[in-house]
Design a protein around this motif. Structure first.
Motif, PDB file in Angstrom:
ATOM      1  N   ILE A  17      -2.768   7.831   5.940  1.00 51.69           N
ATOM      2  CA  ILE A  17      -2.481   6.976   6.865  1.00 51.69           C
ATOM      3  C   ILE A  17      -3.008   5.844   6.445  1.00 51.69           C
ATOM      4  N   TYR A  18      -4.065   5.714   5.651  1.00 52.14           N
ATOM      5  CA  TYR A  18      -4.965   4.573   5.008  1.00 52.14           C
ATOM      6  C   TYR A  18      -3.811   3.918   4.200  1.00 52.14           C
ATOM      7  N   LEU A  19      -3.415   4.987   3.251  1.00 54.73           N
ATOM      8  CA  LEU A  19      -2.313   4.807   1.693  1.00 54.73           C
ATOM      9  C   LEU A  19      -0.781   3.856   2.561  1.00 54.73           C
ATOM     10  N   GLY A  20      -0.930   4.563   3.919  1.00 52.95           N
ATOM     11  CA  GLY A  20       0.719   4.103   4.950  1.00 52.95           C
ATOM     12  C   GLY A  20      -0.207   3.001   4.930  1.00 52.95           C
ATOM     13  N   VAL A  21      -1.065   2.054   5.560  1.00 48.96           N
ATOM     14  CA  VAL A  21      -1.166   0.507   6.308  1.00 48.96           C
ATOM     15  C   VAL A  21      -1.781  -0.230   5.521  1.00 48.96           C
ATOM     16  N   ARG A  22      -2.588  -0.116   4.463  1.00 43.70           N
ATOM     17  CA  ARG A  22      -3.343  -0.626   3.608  1.00 43.70           C
ATOM     18  C   ARG A  22      -2.636  -1.722   2.650  1.00 43.70           C
TER      19      ARG A  22
END
Length: 233
Positions: free
Chosen positions: A228-233
């Motif tokens: 999720i972090y990689l998708g929103v950063r």
């Protein structure tokens, strides 16, 4: 930033490397009357001046030394009121860092602080926080029905499982952010090796299944958080 780094190095050297345990024990026993309290402050001032190597900054070094004295003195008198001695220690260290920060960025303290907050990677902060205690609570709720059926015949450190889970999830999160998925496999293997003797000695299928579910759930939460972090950063 170099100035803050030098002062931080001076603090680390003065508080940890050049403060023998004998001084710490003497300070805790004698508090304001301890000669090592004043020697400790003097060591801090000397190290800071040597690293800065600029007599124009002597005023700020003096401020740091005086504040260090009162912060340390407050901790010495507050220690007996805390059952967990780590709490006053970390409060003490946080206050020292705040003083260093204020001294270095005193010319534009508010502006620099606002800019620092604006530049902070909030998705990463959120991911790290979630992978720590919130994930532990979520796992405890999900495994609550199973944990009541497990009979443990050995003693373990208080909250050891919770802290192990937090550390492993943070490692998994770091590996995902760095793109080192193979390291996650090594981490799972290492944990399996360490757990092997416990499971072998207990000879309990329920315990084996419980640990396996807990491990997969912990890694799963960390992986989902990382993705999720990689998708929103």
């Amino acid at each position: 930033m170099i100035l803050f780094t030098k002062l931080l190095l001076a603090h680390l050297l003065g508080d940890f490397l050049f403060q023998p345990n004998k001084w710490v024990v003497h300070k805790e026993a004698n508090k304001i009357a301890s000669k090592y309290l004043y020697l400790h402050i003097l060591v801090h001032v000397i190290i800071a001046m040597l690293l800065l190597w600029d007599l124009k900054l002597w005023g700020w070094v003096l401020v740091i030394g005086i504040s260090h004295y009162f912060i340390d003195l407050s901790k010495l008198y507050a220690n007996p009121y805390f059952e967990n001695k780590a709490i006053p220690f970390f409060i003490d260290q946080a206050l020292h860092l705040v003083v260093l920060y204020c001294c270095v960025f005193n010319s534009d303290l508010v502006g620099h602080t606002v800019g620092l907050l604006q530049e902070m990677n909030w998705p990463l902060v959120t991911a790290v926080v979630f992978a720590s205690y919130p994930s532990s609570i979520i796992m405890a709720k999900l495994l609550e029905g199973m944990s009541d059926r497990i009979e443990l015949d050995h003693k373990s450190l208080p909250n050891a499982g919770k802290y192990i889970g937090i550390i492993e999830r943070l490692f998994v999160l770091i590996f995902i952010i760095l793109g080192r998925w193979e390291a996650i496999g090594l981490l799972i293997t290492a944990k399996s090796v360490f757990r092997f003797n416990d499971l072998k000695e207990s000879n309990s299928r329920k315990l084996t299944e419980y640990i396996l579910i807990g491990t997969l759930l912990s890694f799963g939460l960390a992986i989902i958080t990382g993705l999720i972090y990689l998708g929103v950063r």
